[in-house]
Write an enzyme that holds these catalytic residues in place. Structure first.
Site, mmCIF file in Angstrom:
data_model
loop_
_atom_site.group_PDB
_atom_site.id
_atom_site.type_symbol
_atom_site.label_atom_id
_atom_site.label_comp_id
_atom_site.label_asym_id
_atom_site.label_seq_id
_atom_site.Cartn_x
_atom_site.Cartn_y
_atom_site.Cartn_z
ATOM 1 N N HIS A 192 0.818 -1.219 0.000
ATOM 2 C CA HIS A 192 0.000 0.000 0.000
ATOM 3 C C HIS A 192 0.853 1.270 0.000
ATOM 4 O O HIS A 192 0.346 2.352 -0.271
ATOM 5 C CB HIS A 192 -0.933 0.009 1.217
ATOM 6 C CG HIS A 192 -2.028 -1.017 1.116
ATOM 7 N ND1 HIS A 192 -3.323 -0.680 0.828
ATOM 8 C CD2 HIS A 192 -2.004 -2.367 1.227
ATOM 9 C CE1 HIS A 192 -4.061 -1.782 0.786
ATOM 10 N NE2 HIS A 192 -3.279 -2.823 1.025
ATOM 11 N N ASP A 404 3.497 9.469 -0.904
ATOM 12 C CA ASP A 404 2.338 8.706 -0.467
ATOM 13 C C ASP A 404 2.108 7.574 -1.446
ATOM 14 O O ASP A 404 2.271 7.771 -2.661
ATOM 15 C CB ASP A 404 1.098 9.629 -0.465
ATOM 16 C CG ASP A 404 0.171 9.356 0.710
ATOM 17 O OD1 ASP A 404 0.130 8.204 1.159
ATOM 18 O OD2 ASP A 404 -0.503 10.296 1.160
#
Ligand code: ADQ
Length: 517
Positions: A192, A404
């Site tokens: 992720h 991110d």
């Protein structure tokens, strides 16, 4: 799997025969999802220990896949106390529609594996912030041991027809442990967070171990093409015989006689649900109230976990500069920053909190007027309805992480803007940028002047331009939603799609009396 004879109950049979395929329970494909945390929060309340669903798009999207075939979710319940998890998770499993199975960790294991390696070594390093990373050999041993523990639980609970889908950086060595236990089932892994470039990854003392272990999965998924490229570059450097082949979203990597598939699967949100909930009367009313309370000014919004990767201090500096340079913004814009407390026991996060408090104090002190405060700051998690009220009320979202994996806030903000208005200011270093850069106002979050400029541009953007961009953003996110993400992964993993797992409204997961925690 090797070690456990299949226990067949009436519930198992039902769960194992979806869509009239008529397979026996032992042969029907079943999913075992594995993540550091179970998708429930176990907490102590006045009535004793209770659970509540952790929510989130991933859980919603995987639920039908797990429910339909009597699936299983294995993870740490997040508590190290001696709690009667059996009764608690039995109830939670019935509510969820699939079995929740805990991996128990001691306080010491949690400290070393979760804080020591996951949060203090892998998290900063994989976000390119290697000077924040600490590499403790003792913690690394605990990381391996905890991955082994997870593997033992999965091996004990598993069946021959399982597909094991492991999530995130806490569990990168788990496939190796499963293989060592003789487990031969297909296994997939999804990261992720970003995967760093070789010059950063190679600083990791356990780089070869991690790469070797990852290659024991059959499919490795990344958020973006950039992450996958970084991974393949690292693999080629550390494992000289590794060869990548193919083109497109999923390529093959051959190493030591094995072929592993490596894919790009950008995660997303349940777009329709966000859009639908944003139109609810309570949200519309919350939006109206917020706008009124903030005096009808232009609202800038930041919504983040309070994490140093999210670029909050840098963003505040950009806002300060915008107020300094552009007098027309003073008294006319209000910045609302909502930060969810996160990892409070890690010293870096305590320092960050103090820094954010200080900067907000300084900026408010410098610019506030008797009837205007430049920044409203909330340091807490918000219920969904309230969060949607903020999303809808905000004219401009500032999503400026230093790095991110994806950043779901950017997508949630757009989904909530059902009137196709609002401007997304987005970091070049968010995974979401690959998909959304054409219609967002892009910034380098390290560039204070650029951030101030982006705020100024967003503030002055003509309504027609704002709407055109927001419509495009929303179209793109609607099409590439969380269900598409699950579909693409399933397709690559087991040549199936979500429709092969129809939702069963009244399904109650089987109780397995043999299960002892
Ligand atoms: P996170 O780093 O947690 O996730 P993000 O993708 O932005 O980051 O998700 C945060 C979630 O928390 C969002 O769903 C948001 O709604 C929620 N949230 C944030 N602030 C909140 C508040 N104050 N109150 C309530 N809810 C709040 C990791 C990776 C990301 C990747 C996701 C999914 O770091 O890059 O996008 O996993 O893969």
């Amino acid at each position: 799997m090797v070690s456990e004879p299949t226990t067949s109950t009436a519930g198992d049979t039902r769960a194992a025969e979806p869509a009239g395929q008529g397979q026996s329970p032992t042969r029907a494909l079943r999913f075992v999802a594995v993540s550091n945390r179970l998708p429930v929060v176990v907490e102590q309340s006045a009535e004793g220990w209770t659970t509540r669903p952790a929510g989130g798009g991933l859980v919603t999207a995987l639920a039908p896949v797990l429910r339909n075939r009597g699936g299983l979710w294995v993870g740490w319940p997040g508590v190290t106390e001696d709690v009667d998890l059996h009764a608690l998770l039995d109830r939670a499993s019935r509510e969820a529609g699939y079995r929740l199975h805990p991996v128990r960790l001691t306080a010491e294991e949690a400290r070393l594996f979760y804080l020591g390696i996951s949060n203090e070594a892998l998290w900063p390093l994989f976000h390119d912030l290697f000077t924040r990373a600490r590499f403790s050999p003792e913690a690394w041993r605990a990381y391996l041991e905890v991955n082994r523990k997870f593997a033992r639980v999965v091996a004990r609970r598993g069946r021959s027809a399982d597909y094991i889908w492991v999530h995130d950086y806490h569990l990168m060595t788990m496939a190796r442990e499963l293989r060592a236990l003789g487990v031969e089932q297909r296994m997939g892994f999804f990261l992720h967070i970003p995967f760093p470039a070789p010059d950063i990854f190679l600083k990791l003392p356990w780089r070869a171990q991690i790469l070797h272990a990852l290659l024991d999965y059959d499919l490795i998924g990344f958020q973006t093409a950039r992450d996958r490229r970084n991974f393949l570059d690292c693999a080629r450097l550390v494992l000289p015989d590794a060869r990548a082949r193919g083109k497109g979203a999923v390529v093959s990597l051959n190493h030591g006689g094995r072929t592993v598939r490596v894919g790009t699967f950008p995660i997303s949100i349940d777009f329709d649900e966000f859009a639908h909930q944003s139109s609810a009367p309570a949200v519309v009313e919350a939006t109206r109230r917020l706008r009124e309370e903030l005096g009808g000014r232009t609202i800038l919004l930041g919504v983040d976990r309070l994490d140093y990767t999210k670029g909050i201090p840098e963003r505040l500096e950009g806002y300060r500069l915008a107020l300094t340079r552009y007098a027309e913004l003073r008294g006319e814009v209000t910045y609302v920053q909502v930060a969810v407390p996160s990892r409070r026991d890690v010293p870096e996060y305590q320092v960050l909190r103090a820094e954010v408090d200080r900067l907000i104090g300084e900026i408010n002190g410098e610019f506030a007027q008797i009837d205007w405060v430049p920044i409203h700051y909330f340091f807490r998690s918000l219920p969904r309805e309230e969060l949607l009220g903020y999303y809808r009320a905000a004219d401009i979202a500032l999503v400026t992480p230093l790095k991110d994996g994806m950043n779901l806030v950017a997508k949630e903000y757009c989904a909530a803007h059902v009137e196709n208005d609002g401007v997304l200011v987005l970091s070049e270093f968010a995974g979401a940028a690959a998909q959304l850069h054409r219609w967002a106002v892009m910034v380098n979050p390290h560039d204070v002047e650029g951030t101030a400029e982006a705020i100024h541009t967003a503030y002055h953007m003509a309504p027609a331009d704002r709407q055109r961009r927001m419509r495009r953003l929303r179209d793109s996110i609607r099409r590439n939603n969380i269900y598409r993400w699950v579909d693409d992964f399933l397709e690559a993993a087991v040549a199936k799609r979500l429709n092969d797992f129809p939702y069963q409204e009244d399904y109650v997961p089987p109780l397995d009396p043999g299960e002892g925690f």
